[in-house]
Motif scaffolding. Structure first.
Motif, PDB file in Angstrom:
ATOM      1  N   TRP A  41      -5.396  -4.839  -4.452  1.00  0.00           N
ATOM      2  CA  TRP A  41      -4.132  -4.130  -4.335  1.00  0.00           C
ATOM      3  C   TRP A  41      -3.664  -4.101  -2.881  1.00  0.00           C
ATOM      4  O   TRP A  41      -4.466  -3.925  -1.969  1.00  0.00           O
ATOM      5  CB  TRP A  41      -4.286  -2.693  -4.826  1.00  0.00           C
ATOM      6  CG  TRP A  41      -4.561  -2.619  -6.294  1.00  0.00           C
ATOM      7  CD1 TRP A  41      -5.769  -2.750  -6.901  1.00  0.00           C
ATOM      8  CD2 TRP A  41      -3.615  -2.432  -7.338  1.00  0.00           C
ATOM      9  NE1 TRP A  41      -5.631  -2.647  -8.264  1.00  0.00           N
ATOM     10  CE2 TRP A  41      -4.314  -2.442  -8.559  1.00  0.00           C
ATOM     11  CE3 TRP A  41      -2.229  -2.239  -7.359  1.00  0.00           C
ATOM     12  CZ2 TRP A  41      -3.670  -2.282  -9.788  1.00  0.00           C
ATOM     13  CZ3 TRP A  41      -1.598  -2.067  -8.576  1.00  0.00           C
ATOM     14  CH2 TRP A  41      -2.323  -2.100  -9.766  1.00  0.00           C
ATOM     15  N   TYR A  43      -0.121  -2.675  -0.338  1.00  0.00           N
ATOM     16  CA  TYR A  43       1.112  -1.907  -0.269  1.00  0.00           C
ATOM     17  C   TYR A  43       2.245  -2.862   0.087  1.00  0.00           C
ATOM     18  O   TYR A  43       2.158  -3.588   1.071  1.00  0.00           O
ATOM     19  CB  TYR A  43       1.036  -0.813   0.798  1.00  0.00           C
ATOM     20  CG  TYR A  43       0.346   0.436   0.320  1.00  0.00           C
ATOM     21  CD1 TYR A  43       1.058   1.411  -0.375  1.00  0.00           C
ATOM     22  CD2 TYR A  43      -1.005   0.645   0.560  1.00  0.00           C
ATOM     23  CE1 TYR A  43       0.433   2.568  -0.826  1.00  0.00           C
ATOM     24  CE2 TYR A  43      -1.641   1.796   0.112  1.00  0.00           C
ATOM     25  CZ  TYR A  43      -0.909   2.745  -0.579  1.00  0.00           C
ATOM     26  OH  TYR A  43      -1.528   3.887  -1.019  1.00  0.00           O
ATOM     27  N   GLN A  49       2.631  -0.047  -4.458  1.00  0.00           N
ATOM     28  CA  GLN A  49       1.459  -0.904  -4.422  1.00  0.00           C
ATOM     29  C   GLN A  49       1.627  -2.029  -5.437  1.00  0.00           C
ATOM     30  O   GLN A  49       2.302  -1.869  -6.453  1.00  0.00           O
ATOM     31  CB  GLN A  49       0.206  -0.114  -4.774  1.00  0.00           C
ATOM     32  CG  GLN A  49      -0.123   0.942  -3.755  1.00  0.00           C
ATOM     33  CD  GLN A  49      -1.386   1.663  -4.116  1.00  0.00           C
ATOM     34  OE1 GLN A  49      -2.409   1.049  -4.372  1.00  0.00           O
ATOM     35  NE2 GLN A  49      -1.314   2.981  -4.163  1.00  0.00           N
TER      36      GLN A  49
END
Length: 67
Positions: A41, A43, A49
């Motif tokens: 993941w 941002y 995200q």
């Protein structure tokens, strides 16, 4: 700057690392990210995200072992 490493060798303990990934337009990106919930993941902005499929990684800035 630390050398890129294969994503298979990246820590999956929730540590933040710099990951290198390609977006749907084929643009290569470098982002701070972490492995959690079965995937990588990043941002995309301060509130959003995105799960990505990275190709490589390197230690996050300031965590360079080569110093």
């Amino acid at each position: 700057m630390a050398e890129r490493k294969p994503i298979a060798t990246a820590p999956k303990d929730g540590s933040k690392v710099t990951i290198i990934w390609k977006d749907v337009d084929g643009v290569i990106n470098e982002s701070a990210g972490q492995y959690r919930d079965g995937g990588w993941w990043v941002y995309t902005d301060s509130d959003t995200q995105k799960k990505v499929d990275p190709t490589s990684w390197r230690p996050a800035s300031g965590d360079d072992d080569d110093q």
